[in-house]
Design a protein around this motif. Sequence first.
Motif, PDB file in Angstrom:
ATOM      1  N   TYR A   3      46.633  89.572  38.477  1.00  0.00           N
ATOM      2  CA  TYR A   3      46.829  88.780  39.682  1.00  0.00           C
ATOM      3  C   TYR A   3      46.581  87.306  39.379  1.00  0.00           C
ATOM      4  O   TYR A   3      45.786  86.961  38.500  1.00  0.00           O
ATOM      5  CB  TYR A   3      45.856  89.217  40.784  1.00  0.00           C
ATOM      6  CG  TYR A   3      46.046  90.624  41.288  1.00  0.00           C
ATOM      7  CD1 TYR A   3      46.704  90.862  42.492  1.00  0.00           C
ATOM      8  CD2 TYR A   3      45.548  91.712  40.582  1.00  0.00           C
ATOM      9  CE1 TYR A   3      46.868  92.155  42.977  1.00  0.00           C
ATOM     10  CE2 TYR A   3      45.711  93.003  41.054  1.00  0.00           C
ATOM     11  CZ  TYR A   3      46.370  93.223  42.248  1.00  0.00           C
ATOM     12  OH  TYR A   3      46.523  94.494  42.727  1.00  0.00           O
ATOM     13  N   LEU A  19      41.010  89.186  51.008  1.00  0.00           N
ATOM     14  CA  LEU A  19      42.333  89.161  50.391  1.00  0.00           C
ATOM     15  C   LEU A  19      42.363  90.036  49.139  1.00  0.00           C
ATOM     16  O   LEU A  19      43.320  90.801  48.927  1.00  0.00           O
ATOM     17  CB  LEU A  19      42.707  87.718  50.053  1.00  0.00           C
ATOM     18  CG  LEU A  19      44.059  87.478  49.377  1.00  0.00           C
ATOM     19  CD1 LEU A  19      45.197  88.034  50.219  1.00  0.00           C
ATOM     20  CD2 LEU A  19      44.259  85.985  49.120  1.00  0.00           C
ATOM     21  N   LYS A  22      42.455  93.574  50.265  1.00  0.00           N
ATOM     22  CA  LYS A  22      43.774  93.959  50.782  1.00  0.00           C
ATOM     23  C   LYS A  22      44.726  94.315  49.652  1.00  0.00           C
ATOM     24  O   LYS A  22      45.586  95.197  49.790  1.00  0.00           O
ATOM     25  CB  LYS A  22      44.356  92.817  51.618  1.00  0.00           C
ATOM     26  CG  LYS A  22      45.693  93.148  52.256  1.00  0.00           C
ATOM     27  CD  LYS A  22      46.159  92.032  53.177  1.00  0.00           C
ATOM     28  CE  LYS A  22      47.487  92.395  53.829  1.00  0.00           C
ATOM     29  NZ  LYS A  22      47.942  91.340  54.774  1.00  0.00           N
ATOM     30  N   ALA A  23      44.572  93.626  48.501  1.00  0.00           N
ATOM     31  CA  ALA A  23      45.431  93.895  47.347  1.00  0.00           C
ATOM     32  C   ALA A  23      44.912  95.050  46.497  1.00  0.00           C
ATOM     33  O   ALA A  23      45.494  95.364  45.454  1.00  0.00           O
ATOM     34  CB  ALA A  23      45.532  92.638  46.493  1.00  0.00           C
ATOM     35  N   ASN A  24      43.805  95.677  46.942  1.00  0.00           N
ATOM     36  CA  ASN A  24      43.176  96.764  46.191  1.00  0.00           C
ATOM     37  C   ASN A  24      42.749  96.317  44.794  1.00  0.00           C
ATOM     38  O   ASN A  24      42.812  97.092  43.817  1.00  0.00           O
ATOM     39  CB  ASN A  24      44.108  97.981  46.094  1.00  0.00           C
ATOM     40  CG  ASN A  24      44.367  98.617  47.447  1.00  0.00           C
ATOM     41  OD1 ASN A  24      43.439  98.814  48.224  1.00  0.00           O
ATOM     42  ND2 ASN A  24      45.625  98.919  47.728  1.00  0.00           N
ATOM     43  N   ARG A 222      50.651  89.276  42.425  1.00  0.00           N
ATOM     44  CA  ARG A 222      50.496  90.267  41.352  1.00  0.00           C
ATOM     45  C   ARG A 222      51.723  90.162  40.456  1.00  0.00           C
ATOM     46  O   ARG A 222      52.834  90.482  40.880  1.00  0.00           O
ATOM     47  CB  ARG A 222      50.378  91.672  41.952  1.00  0.00           C
ATOM     48  CG  ARG A 222      50.032  92.744  40.917  1.00  0.00           C
ATOM     49  CD  ARG A 222      49.645  94.044  41.593  1.00  0.00           C
ATOM     50  NE  ARG A 222      50.754  94.617  42.341  1.00  0.00           N
ATOM     51  CZ  ARG A 222      50.615  95.501  43.337  1.00  0.00           C
ATOM     52  NH1 ARG A 222      49.413  95.872  43.713  1.00  0.00           N
ATOM     53  NH2 ARG A 222      51.665  95.980  43.957  1.00  0.00           N
ATOM     54  N   LYS A 227      54.557  91.148  43.614  1.00  0.00           N
ATOM     55  CA  LYS A 227      54.183  91.385  45.010  1.00  0.00           C
ATOM     56  C   LYS A 227      53.195  90.333  45.468  1.00  0.00           C
ATOM     57  O   LYS A 227      52.264  89.980  44.748  1.00  0.00           O
ATOM     58  CB  LYS A 227      53.585  92.776  45.188  1.00  0.00           C
ATOM     59  CG  LYS A 227      53.279  93.118  46.645  1.00  0.00           C
ATOM     60  CD  LYS A 227      52.922  94.579  46.854  1.00  0.00           C
ATOM     61  CE  LYS A 227      52.654  94.862  48.334  1.00  0.00           C
ATOM     62  NZ  LYS A 227      52.334  96.274  48.596  1.00  0.00           N
ATOM     63  N   GLU A 228      53.402  89.830  46.695  1.00  0.00           N
ATOM     64  CA  GLU A 228      52.551  88.801  47.269  1.00  0.00           C
ATOM     65  C   GLU A 228      51.637  89.399  48.333  1.00  0.00           C
ATOM     66  O   GLU A 228      52.065  90.248  49.118  1.00  0.00           O
ATOM     67  CB  GLU A 228      53.408  87.692  47.876  1.00  0.00           C
ATOM     68  CG  GLU A 228      54.329  87.020  46.882  1.00  0.00           C
ATOM     69  CD  GLU A 228      55.242  85.974  47.517  1.00  0.00           C
ATOM     70  OE1 GLU A 228      54.989  85.607  48.697  1.00  0.00           O
ATOM     71  OE2 GLU A 228      56.192  85.521  46.859  1.00  0.00           O
ATOM     72  N   PHE A 229      50.385  88.915  48.350  1.00  0.00           N
ATOM     73  CA  PHE A 229      49.413  89.372  49.335  1.00  0.00           C
ATOM     74  C   PHE A 229      48.832  88.163  50.067  1.00  0.00           C
ATOM     75  O   PHE A 229      48.490  87.154  49.451  1.00  0.00           O
ATOM     76  CB  PHE A 229      48.268  90.123  48.654  1.00  0.00           C
ATOM     77  CG  PHE A 229      48.689  91.353  47.905  1.00  0.00           C
ATOM     78  CD1 PHE A 229      48.706  92.595  48.527  1.00  0.00           C
ATOM     79  CD2 PHE A 229      49.080  91.262  46.582  1.00  0.00           C
ATOM     80  CE1 PHE A 229      49.105  93.731  47.835  1.00  0.00           C
ATOM     81  CE2 PHE A 229      49.481  92.394  45.876  1.00  0.00           C
ATOM     82  CZ  PHE A 229      49.486  93.632  46.506  1.00  0.00           C
ATOM     83  N   SER A 230      48.730  88.269  51.382  1.00  0.00           N
ATOM     84  CA  SER A 230      48.136  87.199  52.184  1.00  0.00           C
ATOM     85  C   SER A 230      47.475  87.845  53.408  1.00  0.00           C
ATOM     86  O   SER A 230      47.741  88.995  53.742  1.00  0.00           O
ATOM     87  CB  SER A 230      49.174  86.167  52.617  1.00  0.00           C
ATOM     88  OG  SER A 230      50.185  86.780  53.397  1.00  0.00           O
TER      89      SER A 230
END
Length: 231
Positions: A3, A19, A22-24, A222, A227-230
Amino acid sequence: MIYVISDLHGYPFVKFLELLNKANFSSDDYLFILGDVIDRGMYGTEYLKWLLYQENVELLLGNHEAMLLSCSFLFEEVNEENLRNLTPESLELLANWKDNGAKWTLEGFYTMEQDDRISIIEYLREAPLYEIVSVKNQDFLLTHSGLKNFDIKKKLSEYTANDFLWNRPKLSDRYYDDIKTVFGHSPTFMYGKEYSGKIIKTDTWINIDVGAGYGYSPILLRIDDMKEFSL
């Protein structure tokens, strides 16, 4: 999984942990923070203290951490007397840092234990300017601001620290064709309203500074699958 995130600038630390959750993000993963966890927001020193104990998180040096290091003379013992006895050169370095949002970071250092201050300075002095990682046959160059004075024939060792820390690439700029360059430093809203709060991807580089220092929510990327995490 690998990440990357950049330019958190004192973003609320609890939200940053949310955050990651949320992305594990786990101990089996690795996170690169591409500089500038400090300044502008009030939680920057929380990141610095946390980073000291993370085995799977690495901070790359950002220009704001570099400004902190240029003022490390303050942190042998942070007090008002030190501030009164600064040389003109030191005052100029401090003024430059304060103009770039150092207020909260300085306050954080005032309330910190001396051992923590020393450990953080030592940690930042060891922080790299760039890293190269490979994921699924794709190479990535990670750095804070891209590459100033880019030349395809240049070795990375031939670039100066400022080339890694203070670059402002244009949308039309190109880097390596076979290595994807990932950086922050230039908030994406600077490239136009249509990019506000969004990651910018070109065929040779990715800018992941979405403006957390200016009120936008950061995005965790990632790179294994983009893949995007917010929040």
